[in-house]
Write a protein that holds these residues in place. Sequence first.
Motif, mmCIF file in Angstrom:
data_model
loop_
_atom_site.group_PDB
_atom_site.id
_atom_site.type_symbol
_atom_site.label_atom_id
_atom_site.label_comp_id
_atom_site.label_asym_id
_atom_site.label_seq_id
_atom_site.Cartn_x
_atom_site.Cartn_y
_atom_site.Cartn_z
ATOM 1 N N LEU A 30 0.834 -1.213 0.000
ATOM 2 C CA LEU A 30 0.000 0.000 0.000
ATOM 3 C C LEU A 30 0.865 1.256 0.000
ATOM 4 O O LEU A 30 0.569 2.233 -0.716
ATOM 5 C CB LEU A 30 -0.929 -0.006 1.216
ATOM 6 N N TYR A 31 1.919 1.237 0.792
ATOM 7 C CA TYR A 31 2.820 2.394 0.859
ATOM 8 C C TYR A 31 3.485 2.647 -0.497
ATOM 9 O O TYR A 31 3.547 3.792 -0.963
ATOM 10 C CB TYR A 31 3.871 2.167 1.939
ATOM 11 N N LEU A 32 3.960 1.578 -1.132
ATOM 12 C CA LEU A 32 4.614 1.728 -2.435
ATOM 13 C C LEU A 32 3.620 2.132 -3.515
ATOM 14 O O LEU A 32 3.973 2.867 -4.452
ATOM 15 C CB LEU A 32 5.307 0.415 -2.822
ATOM 16 N N TRP A 33 2.409 1.669 -3.403
ATOM 17 C CA TRP A 33 1.371 2.029 -4.373
ATOM 18 C C TRP A 33 1.134 3.542 -4.378
ATOM 19 O O TRP A 33 0.925 4.159 -5.420
ATOM 20 C CB TRP A 33 0.089 1.279 -4.038
ATOM 21 N N GLU A 36 5.640 5.199 -4.510
ATOM 22 C CA GLU A 36 6.700 4.779 -5.435
ATOM 23 C C GLU A 36 6.559 5.467 -6.795
ATOM 24 O O GLU A 36 5.481 5.480 -7.388
ATOM 25 C CB GLU A 36 6.683 3.259 -5.618
ATOM 26 N N GLU A 37 7.669 5.989 -7.280
ATOM 27 C CA GLU A 37 7.671 6.697 -8.556
ATOM 28 C C GLU A 37 8.324 5.887 -9.675
ATOM 29 O O GLU A 37 8.047 6.128 -10.846
ATOM 30 C CB GLU A 37 8.407 8.032 -8.395
ATOM 31 N N LYS A 38 9.183 4.939 -9.318
ATOM 32 C CA LYS A 38 9.840 4.128 -10.336
ATOM 33 C C LYS A 38 8.857 3.098 -10.896
ATOM 34 O O LYS A 38 8.329 2.267 -10.166
ATOM 35 C CB LYS A 38 11.057 3.423 -9.755
ATOM 36 N N LYS A 39 8.631 3.149 -12.202
ATOM 37 C CA LYS A 39 7.631 2.299 -12.836
ATOM 38 C C LYS A 39 7.963 0.815 -12.691
ATOM 39 O O LYS A 39 7.091 -0.007 -12.387
ATOM 40 C CB LYS A 39 7.518 2.671 -14.311
ATOM 41 N N GLU A 40 9.254 0.469 -12.914
ATOM 42 C CA GLU A 40 9.633 -0.944 -12.877
ATOM 43 C C GLU A 40 9.481 -1.527 -11.470
ATOM 44 O O GLU A 40 9.091 -2.680 -11.304
ATOM 45 C CB GLU A 40 11.066 -1.137 -13.376
ATOM 46 N N VAL A 41 9.780 -0.715 -10.445
ATOM 47 C CA VAL A 41 9.616 -1.173 -9.061
ATOM 48 C C VAL A 41 8.138 -1.355 -8.742
ATOM 49 O O VAL A 41 7.744 -2.333 -8.090
ATOM 50 C CB VAL A 41 10.263 -0.173 -8.077
ATOM 51 N N LYS A 42 7.339 -0.434 -9.200
ATOM 52 C CA LYS A 42 5.899 -0.515 -8.934
ATOM 53 C C LYS A 42 5.275 -1.740 -9.612
ATOM 54 O O LYS A 42 4.412 -2.403 -9.046
ATOM 55 C CB LYS A 42 5.220 0.766 -9.419
ATOM 56 N N ILE A 43 5.740 -2.051 -10.817
ATOM 57 C CA ILE A 43 5.210 -3.227 -11.517
ATOM 58 C C ILE A 43 5.540 -4.503 -10.753
ATOM 59 O O ILE A 43 4.688 -5.369 -10.558
ATOM 60 C CB ILE A 43 5.775 -3.293 -12.952
ATOM 61 N N LEU A 44 6.793 -4.613 -10.316
ATOM 62 C CA LEU A 44 7.243 -5.834 -9.641
ATOM 63 C C LEU A 44 6.693 -5.952 -8.230
ATOM 64 O O LEU A 44 6.175 -7.014 -7.844
ATOM 65 C CB LEU A 44 8.773 -5.869 -9.612
ATOM 66 N N PHE A 45 6.800 -4.888 -7.452
ATOM 67 C CA PHE A 45 6.471 -4.962 -6.030
ATOM 68 C C PHE A 45 5.009 -4.667 -5.713
ATOM 69 O O PHE A 45 4.538 -5.032 -4.642
ATOM 70 C CB PHE A 45 7.359 -4.000 -5.242
ATOM 71 N N ILE A 87 10.267 -6.919 -0.671
ATOM 72 C CA ILE A 87 9.333 -5.794 -0.632
ATOM 73 C C ILE A 87 9.395 -5.081 0.711
ATOM 74 O O ILE A 87 9.473 -3.843 0.781
ATOM 75 C CB ILE A 87 7.899 -6.278 -0.918
ATOM 76 N N VAL A 88 9.354 -5.840 1.793
ATOM 77 C CA VAL A 88 9.387 -5.238 3.126
ATOM 78 C C VAL A 88 10.715 -4.520 3.359
ATOM 79 O O VAL A 88 10.749 -3.402 3.886
ATOM 80 C CB VAL A 88 9.148 -6.314 4.210
ATOM 81 N N SER A 89 11.806 -5.134 2.950
ATOM 82 C CA SER A 89 13.127 -4.520 3.134
ATOM 83 C C SER A 89 13.253 -3.232 2.313
ATOM 84 O O SER A 89 13.744 -2.206 2.807
ATOM 85 C CB SER A 89 14.228 -5.498 2.733
ATOM 86 N N TYR A 90 12.820 -3.280 1.065
ATOM 87 C CA TYR A 90 12.892 -2.100 0.206
ATOM 88 C C TYR A 90 12.059 -0.958 0.775
ATOM 89 O O TYR A 90 12.499 0.201 0.812
ATOM 90 C CB TYR A 90 12.398 -2.458 -1.198
ATOM 91 N N THR A 91 10.867 -1.288 1.236
ATOM 92 C CA THR A 91 9.985 -0.262 1.800
ATOM 93 C C THR A 91 10.569 0.329 3.069
ATOM 94 O O THR A 91 10.512 1.551 3.290
ATOM 95 C CB THR A 91 8.601 -0.862 2.095
#
Length: 281
Positions: A30-33, A36-45, A87-91
């Motif tokens: 939810l936080y990344l949604w 997050e601004e990076k398209k590739e990260v948003k697609i994957l995570f 995902i949790v680590s990146y966030t």
Amino acid sequence: MAEVIQTTIDIYKNYIGNSMMAVLLMAAVLYLWVTEEKKEVKILFVYLTAAVGVLFFFPVFAYIAMHVFLDKQVYYRIIWLLPMGMIVSYTFVKVVTQIELKRRRIAVSIFALLFLIQTGSLIYLNPMVTVRENLYHLPAEDIAVADVLHVDGRNVKAVVPAELLQFIRQYDPSIELAYGREALVEGWSSNPLFECMEANPVRSYAITDYSRQQGVEYIVLRTGTPIVGGNPIQKYQFTYLTTVENYDIYIFDNAEFAEEKKAEYASLMDEDWEENWTNTH
């Protein structure tokens, strides 16, 4: 369909247990949604993670998966597709780097670490985790049995008790097994030789007959296993070879290496071995 839904929920509960990782994952997605601004990260995570989660709980997909390419025993593996840790680590790193004060970053990091420790469990307290016995991190009895079965320069085929199935080939891949780990899972396969091996008592004719049919060159039985039948195993072309780590090993008389193996282990036996072995079998 209601049964499939309930089965899916039960599988999810059993997989997650008391861990907070699922809650952390949803919060991170939810936080990344939102941020997050990076398209590739948003697609994957975000998008792919959400898609996998929806598919897992979608009853039509669950029904097809359980009845076509998976089953109820392993449907939980769909959850393996979720990169929870990443995902949790990146966030977490993303949140911490946005904190300006160094002291606050350190405090938040310590709090998050303690929270993860508190909501998890120490793996070394798991009854399935034991202290390693050797450099191979395998049970000593599996190694001892495999050493007896090994023949230099060729593969051999053996039938072994259930508890040896998962480790023999990790130590020595030249030892082929009449059946593998699938025999331990109900509904995966049906092997009459496995049923004979795990029967109590073991029927001498049945176990040797099925072994010959499947090209088995060694039969490994637990020491003390009751054996019944009109004749002992030796009368059906399987000769007792040796006992190691509470396992009796028999060798097929017509195996190419049988005489060499018999001679090798005959030289290790004391004069009273035959009388002692006969009295205990």
